[in-house]
Scaffold this motif. Sequence first.
Motif, short mmCIF file in Angstrom:
data_model
loop_
_atom_site.label_atom_id
_atom_site.label_comp_id
_atom_site.label_asym_id
_atom_site.label_seq_id
_atom_site.Cartn_x
_atom_site.Cartn_y
_atom_site.Cartn_z
N LYS A 352 1.44 -1.26 0.49
CA LYS A 352 -0.11 -0.11 0.40
C LYS A 352 1.01 1.22 -0.21
O LYS A 352 0.21 2.61 -0.26
CB LYS A 352 -1.13 -0.50 1.65
N LYS A 353 1.94 1.12 0.21
CA LYS A 353 2.91 2.47 0.78
C LYS A 353 4.49 2.63 -0.64
O LYS A 353 4.23 1.17 -1.03
CB LYS A 353 3.63 2.65 1.66
N PRO A 354 4.53 3.43 -0.90
CA PRO A 354 5.84 3.94 -1.90
C PRO A 354 7.06 2.49 -1.88
O PRO A 354 7.95 2.79 -0.30
CB PRO A 354 5.90 4.86 -2.66
N LEU A 355 7.08 1.75 -2.33
CA LEU A 355 8.32 1.80 -2.43
C LEU A 355 9.85 2.12 -1.94
O LEU A 355 10.57 2.06 -1.37
CB LEU A 355 8.88 0.37 -3.39
N VAL A 356 9.37 3.18 -3.03
CA VAL A 356 11.11 3.88 -2.64
C VAL A 356 10.10 5.51 -3.39
O VAL A 356 9.10 5.82 -4.35
CB VAL A 356 11.62 4.39 -4.15
N LYS A 357 10.20 6.66 -2.94
CA LYS A 357 10.19 8.28 -3.07
C LYS A 357 11.32 8.54 -3.16
O LYS A 357 12.54 9.00 -2.61
CB LYS A 357 9.39 9.00 -2.52
N VAL A 358 11.68 9.26 -4.64
CA VAL A 358 12.85 10.77 -4.70
C VAL A 358 12.14 12.26 -4.29
O VAL A 358 11.00 12.47 -5.90
CB VAL A 358 13.44 10.01 -5.80
N GLU A 359 12.12 13.01 -3.91
CA GLU A 359 12.05 14.04 -3.86
C GLU A 359 12.11 15.10 -4.51
O GLU A 359 13.69 15.06 -4.77
CB GLU A 359 11.35 14.67 -1.98
N ALA A 360 12.21 16.27 -5.49
CA ALA A 360 12.55 17.18 -6.09
C ALA A 360 13.60 16.24 -6.98
O ALA A 360 15.02 16.74 -6.86
CB ALA A 360 12.56 18.19 -5.15
N ALA A 361 12.83 15.31 -7.44
CA ALA A 361 13.90 14.48 -8.40
C ALA A 361 14.34 15.09 -9.60
O ALA A 361 15.49 14.90 -9.91
CB ALA A 361 12.85 13.56 -9.33
N HIS A 362 13.68 16.37 -9.70
CA HIS A 362 14.38 16.96 -11.05
C HIS A 362 15.23 18.78 -10.77
O HIS A 362 14.47 19.82 -11.08
CB HIS A 362 13.04 17.82 -12.42
N SER A 363 15.02 18.39 -9.50
CA SER A 363 15.58 19.66 -8.90
C SER A 363 14.77 20.84 -8.94
O SER A 363 13.69 20.38 -8.73
CB SER A 363 17.16 20.18 -9.38
N LEU A 364 14.74 21.71 -8.35
CA LEU A 364 14.69 22.64 -7.52
C LEU A 364 14.58 24.05 -8.47
O LEU A 364 15.62 24.11 -9.19
CB LEU A 364 14.71 23.76 -5.87
N ASP A 365 13.47 25.01 -8.90
CA ASP A 365 13.33 26.39 -9.76
C ASP A 365 13.87 27.00 -9.43
O ASP A 365 13.52 28.00 -7.93
CB ASP A 365 11.57 26.05 -9.86
N PRO A 366 15.45 27.67 -9.21
CA PRO A 366 15.89 28.65 -8.66
C PRO A 366 15.20 30.60 -8.31
O PRO A 366 15.20 31.31 -7.43
CB PRO A 366 17.08 28.85 -9.87
N VAL A 367 14.18 30.03 -9.27
CA VAL A 367 13.38 31.63 -9.15
C VAL A 367 12.53 31.27 -8.19
O VAL A 367 11.88 32.38 -7.59
CB VAL A 367 12.97 31.65 -11.02
N THR A 368 10.73 30.43 -8.02
CA THR A 368 10.26 29.94 -7.45
C THR A 368 10.76 28.75 -5.66
O THR A 368 10.55 29.08 -5.16
CB THR A 368 9.27 29.39 -8.06
#
Length: 465
Positions: A352-368
């Motif tokens: 029921k829960k994810p096996l793996v999660k990667v947050e900000a997988a495409h990095s952060l927007d430098p503007v926002t």
Amino acid sequence: MSNFFIRKPSNKPNGVLKRKANKPKVHYPKKVKKSLPKFPRQSDDEEIPSDDEEVHYKDLGKESEEELLTASEKKSQLAKSYFKEIEEKENKKLENDEAVDEGVLDRLKVDVLIEAGKFKKKVLGNFNKEISEENIKVLKCKEHKLAITVVILSSDCKHIYSGSKDGYIVKWTIDGSKVKCLPPRHKDKSNEKLHSSSILSLALSENDKYLASSDEGAVIQIWEADTFKHYHSFLGHKASVTGLAFCKITQNLYSCSKDKTVKVWSMIEKAYIETLFGHHECITGIDVLCKGRAVTSGGTDSTCRVWKIEEETQLIYNGNTRSIDSVRRLDDAHFVSCSEDGSLYLWATSKKKPLVKVEAAHSLDPVTGEPYWISSIACIPNSEVFASGSNDGKVRFWNCADNYRNFTEFYSIPVKGFINSMVFSSDNNYLVLGIGQEHKLGRWSKVKEAKNCIVVVNNLMIDTS
């Protein structure tokens, strides 16, 4: 008294009525067509003809012969034709008979494993990590002036189908030549079946015979993929159809919509089968896991669901904090989802829960300062590799390791613009991208330096044999 029941007076004397004598009925033999004779319908009480009264079917057409086959004979016939098809394919690759037999045997073993959902391809070792500009081709045409919203590939890897915010659907060869296009309705008002708004989804049947398409309306249009001749319209959704997927085994079509439902359609019968309820918000994506099972992403209800259609049950998967935009099958037991919050999740159907999660997988927007919104994902089926796209200027490739307990980025390709759609070819050698200056669902931001186009990345795999 009413004269309704009074018999008219006879013209015969004394009012005597004479009955006509019953003539014996003559039974004439029925005419039988030479090409396709018709046989009298038997009632339940009639006996089956004996051997002396055997019916001969030598004059019957091909269709009638197929109708008379038993279930086991049909299966045997299908198996023989399937075996012959595999043998012909292997004959093109190999020359001597022994090698052909081994090739056919290996292919059959692979098909059995795929059918059971247990086949695993190891493609990472063959992946080309030195893709040059020569391997990247850009396809543009006057029909796609606005953002490309969806791209798909034929199973034989020969054709690309693309849809855009213009309402056009274009068919290409894999080398970039434009073959055909379906214009929007305002370009051809005589054809009411044409789309009148942005194309949201496309899907090809397993044999590449039919193309299903949807726009911001509630109607699903089916076209003959070769000629773009209209085949059928499926009516039933009450809002935009956001996703389409064909089941390879049953050839049924699955659709999901902003009306929060999933519908199943029969291509053979051209008919509606059933509706699946469960999501609380607009459904944003759908894919097929195996026969009788589909997986969907539920948008802002932040859930994924696996639908066991034959059992009429569903499994709910929670994890994301914001809208889940897309979901794709990795194999029959695993799938990947991407989200507006910039995260990637790897799921197992048994957990029921994810096996793996990667947050900000495409990095952060430098503007926002916010994570880049991941707008699309594509998986190499039955393997450990998948790709993700955003508007951060890169397509990122990921490898699932440790028996799907982890995944890491191992390669990236620079691409400007919103990657609204992506798909791997069935031979794993191509990755096709649908690029836009804007996100496929709206105009929240714009990448001015990007081009509304299709990008074809080839030579993904290196032959190590």
